[in-house]
Design an enzyme around this catalytic site. Structure first.
Site, PDB file in Angstrom:
ATOM      1  N   ASP A  38     109.797 143.556 -10.306  1.00 27.90           N
ATOM      2  CA  ASP A  38     110.287 143.616 -11.880  1.00 27.90           C
ATOM      3  C   ASP A  38     111.661 143.185 -12.000  1.00 27.90           C
ATOM      4  OD1 ASP A  38     109.573 143.712 -14.535  1.00 27.90           O
ATOM      5  OD2 ASP A  38     109.959 145.933 -14.409  1.00 27.90           O
ATOM      6  N   ASN A  86     100.210 138.578 -17.849  1.00 23.14           N
ATOM      7  CA  ASN A  86     101.213 137.509 -18.035  1.00 23.14           C
ATOM      8  C   ASN A  86     100.754 136.360 -18.529  1.00 23.14           C
ATOM      9  OD1 ASN A  86     102.783 138.349 -14.571  1.00 23.14           O
ATOM     10  ND2 ASN A  86     103.428 139.130 -16.806  1.00 23.14           N
TER      11      ASN A  86
END
EC number: 2.5.1.-
Length: 263
Positions: A38, A86
């Site tokens: 991340d 995503n």
């Protein structure tokens, strides 16, 4: 003055890292390490660059961390690189990511570290939504490494923990239908073990240690079923800034908890 001070601290930093490496190597290692990569986009934004550049920095870091895992003798690693959510990102960013996936899959299939260490690469997640070009590149990578006997590297793409559990239950129900079993018979024989056998990571140990970078203190759906008894480490650095010393500190934290609970 600042540069001089930094140059003076480098030897101390190097010595500390070497001492920490020696200490960690003498302790228990995770059987299965999960990594939530991340912070790529935030890293790029901080540098005034496009999100794509952040993802490219993240790829280079992933190769580094793979080398550290090989050095430590960790047998199974799962990295989450692209979630089902995503796909909702801006189309131009998703398109650039797809190109990056093709390039890196082809590169990994010939990477000397993958070949020399006999790393077996598996792609886990839903494959709907990916182009034929991406799927072909991923399938070639899997086929190229299928017979490898070293580390198992799971690349989670199109992955979501809830979707994984749903897919496992669907698979169980379809198999039951093929055998002519009714709903009552399925319910009577349903156990956690039966669902676990149909997860994407079936046949592998559950992750005993999960690291997430960027300071976010949540799993965001990563390996929801498998992480019931995992240890967690949330690093406050963004993924491209994740250093070996951060990795070693995380492992030391894992080892301290393992010793504390006598495992």
């Amino acid at each position: 003055m600042l540069r001089r001070l930094l140059s003076l601290t480098r030897p101390l930093y190097w010595f500390y890292e070497r001492r920490l490496l020696k200490e960690v190597k003498g302790g228990p290692m995770p059987r299965h390490l999960g990594l939530i990569l991340d912070g790529n986009r935030r890293y790029a934004k901080a540098l005034g660059l496009s999100p794509t550049k952040g993802h490219e920095f993240g790829v280079h870091k992933a190769y580094e961390v793979l080398e550290w895992c090989l050095e430590m003798g960790i047998k199974t690693v799962t990295v989450w690189v692209f979630s089902t959510d995503n796909f909702r990102r801006p189309p131009e960013e998703v398109e650039e990511l797809m190109r990056l996936f093709v390039r890196e899959a082809e590169r990994m299939a010939e990477d000397h570290r993958i070949l020399e260490h006999q790393v077996q690469v598996r792609v886990i997640g839903r494959r709907e939504g990916f182009s034929e070009e991406v799927l072909r590149a991923l399938e070639r990578l899997e086929e190229r490494t299928r017979q490898h006997q070293g580390m198992v590297l799971n690349i989670a793409m199109g992955y979501g923990g809830r979707e994984e559990i749903v897919d496992a239950v669907k698979r169980l129900l379809l198999e039951a239908e093929e055998k002519g079993l009714g709903p009552g018979q399925v319910a009577a024989s349903l156990t956690p073990e039966e669902i676990a056998k149909r997860l994407y990571t079936a046949g592998l140990p559950d992750p005993d240690f999960i690291i997430r970078t960027s300071g976010e203190i949540r799993l965001s759906g990563f390996l929801l079923w498998q992480s019931a008894y995992s240890e967690f480490y949330f690093a406050d650095v963004l993924w491209p800034e994740f250093r070996k010393i951060d990795f070693l500190r995380a492992l030391r934290s894992y080892q301290a908890r393992e010793r504390r609970f006598g495992r």
